[in-house]
Motif scaffolding. Structure first.
Motif, PDB file in Angstrom:
ATOM      1  N   LYS A  13      40.726   0.364   6.586  1.00 38.34           N
ATOM      2  CA  LYS A  13      40.233   1.250   7.637  1.00 38.34           C
ATOM      3  C   LYS A  13      40.358   0.557   8.988  1.00 38.34           C
ATOM      4  O   LYS A  13      39.926  -0.577   9.157  1.00 38.34           O
ATOM      5  CB  LYS A  13      38.774   1.614   7.392  1.00 38.34           C
ATOM      6  CG  LYS A  13      38.562   2.471   6.157  1.00 38.34           C
ATOM      7  CD  LYS A  13      37.119   2.869   6.036  1.00 38.34           C
ATOM      8  CE  LYS A  13      36.908   3.750   4.817  1.00 38.34           C
ATOM      9  NZ  LYS A  13      35.505   4.115   4.667  1.00 38.34           N
ATOM     10  N   THR A  14      40.893   1.275   9.944  1.00 36.55           N
ATOM     11  CA  THR A  14      40.978   0.742  11.293  1.00 36.55           C
ATOM     12  C   THR A  14      39.655   0.981  11.997  1.00 36.55           C
ATOM     13  O   THR A  14      38.795   1.737  11.529  1.00 36.55           O
ATOM     14  CB  THR A  14      42.114   1.431  12.080  1.00 36.55           C
ATOM     15  OG1 THR A  14      41.796   2.815  12.196  1.00 36.55           O
ATOM     16  CG2 THR A  14      43.450   1.252  11.385  1.00 36.55           C
ATOM     17  N   LEU A  22      39.066   2.656  14.736  1.00 39.60           N
ATOM     18  CA  LEU A  22      38.944   4.056  15.135  1.00 39.60           C
ATOM     19  C   LEU A  22      38.575   4.943  13.947  1.00 39.60           C
ATOM     20  O   LEU A  22      37.719   5.834  14.062  1.00 39.60           O
ATOM     21  CB  LEU A  22      40.261   4.529  15.773  1.00 39.60           C
ATOM     22  CG  LEU A  22      40.240   5.881  16.453  1.00 39.60           C
ATOM     23  CD1 LEU A  22      39.175   5.912  17.544  1.00 39.60           C
ATOM     24  CD2 LEU A  22      41.591   6.211  17.054  1.00 39.60           C
ATOM     25  N   ARG A  23      39.157   4.689  12.784  1.00 41.96           N
ATOM     26  CA  ARG A  23      38.854   5.463  11.592  1.00 41.96           C
ATOM     27  C   ARG A  23      37.397   5.257  11.169  1.00 41.96           C
ATOM     28  O   ARG A  23      36.713   6.178  10.747  1.00 41.96           O
ATOM     29  CB  ARG A  23      39.787   5.072  10.455  1.00 41.96           C
ATOM     30  CG  ARG A  23      39.558   5.923   9.206  1.00 41.96           C
ATOM     31  CD  ARG A  23      40.584   5.649   8.168  1.00 41.96           C
ATOM     32  NE  ARG A  23      41.845   6.255   8.599  1.00 41.96           N
ATOM     33  CZ  ARG A  23      42.948   6.261   7.889  1.00 41.96           C
ATOM     34  NH1 ARG A  23      42.963   5.680   6.707  1.00 41.96           N
ATOM     35  NH2 ARG A  23      44.045   6.815   8.330  1.00 41.96           N
ATOM     36  N   GLN A  24      36.881   4.022  11.272  1.00 41.55           N
ATOM     37  CA  GLN A  24      35.482   3.762  10.952  1.00 41.55           C
ATOM     38  C   GLN A  24      34.553   4.474  11.925  1.00 41.55           C
ATOM     39  O   GLN A  24      33.530   5.042  11.530  1.00 41.55           O
ATOM     40  CB  GLN A  24      35.199   2.263  10.991  1.00 41.55           C
ATOM     41  CG  GLN A  24      35.831   1.494   9.870  1.00 41.55           C
ATOM     42  CD  GLN A  24      35.600   0.008  10.030  1.00 41.55           C
ATOM     43  OE1 GLN A  24      34.594  -0.411  10.584  1.00 41.55           O
ATOM     44  NE2 GLN A  24      36.529  -0.791   9.540  1.00 41.55           N
ATOM     45  N   VAL A  81      35.158   7.224  13.782  1.00 41.16           N
ATOM     46  CA  VAL A  81      35.190   8.665  13.559  1.00 41.16           C
ATOM     47  C   VAL A  81      34.499   8.999  12.235  1.00 41.16           C
ATOM     48  O   VAL A  81      33.803  10.020  12.137  1.00 41.16           O
ATOM     49  CB  VAL A  81      36.657   9.181  13.576  1.00 41.16           C
ATOM     50  CG1 VAL A  81      36.736  10.623  13.145  1.00 41.16           C
ATOM     51  CG2 VAL A  81      37.254   8.996  14.956  1.00 41.16           C
ATOM     52  N   GLY A  82      34.635   8.156  11.223  1.00 43.46           N
ATOM     53  CA  GLY A  82      34.005   8.396   9.932  1.00 43.46           C
ATOM     54  C   GLY A  82      32.490   8.309   9.990  1.00 43.46           C
ATOM     55  O   GLY A  82      31.784   8.913   9.189  1.00 43.46           O
TER      56      GLY A  82
END
Length: 156
Positions: free
Chosen positions: A135-136, A138-140, A142-143
């Motif tokens: 997970k990048t 940004l993905r973390q 947004v998640g």
């Protein structure tokens, strides 16, 4: 310059011979030995009821595995693994010497086990996988938007 048929035939035979040698050597089983166990002469020097952890380490050598949790014994392990082509490696033999200690710290027993005495127990380190591995940032970020609770900031 045009090669003569005899030269082409000789080169073809040489290439075929090299290919055959490579094919035969690629299909040969390879054996690897891991670990070490003390021989009978060293184990005969260990006296049950007399020797301690320190004297065993001095006489026989440091163990492959030391029972750190309860200090109950020293374990010496050796394995022989067969590798054949693309197949999964297979444990052919495994020997284990267990030197156990009584609560007073002296040798309680010296035992030797082989693969025939039981089932194969894989000796490997376990590593806990991280949930963050692919997970990048940004993905973390947004998640975690759905996990936000504004009430937790207002109850101060």
């Amino acid at each position: 310059m045009i090669a003569s048929p005899k030269t082409v035939k000789t080169a073809l035979r040489g290439a075929l011979l090299v290919g055959a040698v490579l094919a035969v050597t690629a299909c040969t089983a390879q054996y690897r030995k891991h670990g070490w166990i003390p021989g009978p002469d060293l184990l005969n020097e260990v006296v049950v009821g007399v020797d301690t952890r320190d004297s065993v380490a001095e006489t026989v050598g440091e163990p492959t595995i030391d029972s750190l949790a309860d200090e109950s014994g020293y374990y010496y392990v050796t394995s022989r693994v067969k590798r054949f082509g693309a197949k999964e490696p297979q444990v052919v033999s495994r020997d284990l010497v267990a030197i156990t200690f009584a609560s007073s710290g002296v040798v309680d027993s010296v035992q030797r086990y082989t693969l025939e005495d039981g089932r194969v127990i894989p000796l490997e380190r376990r590593v806990t996988d991280s949930s963050l591995e692919d997970k990048t940032f940004l993905r973390q970020l947004v998640g975690n938007l759905g996990n936000f609770n504004p009430g937790s900031f207002l109850q101060q």
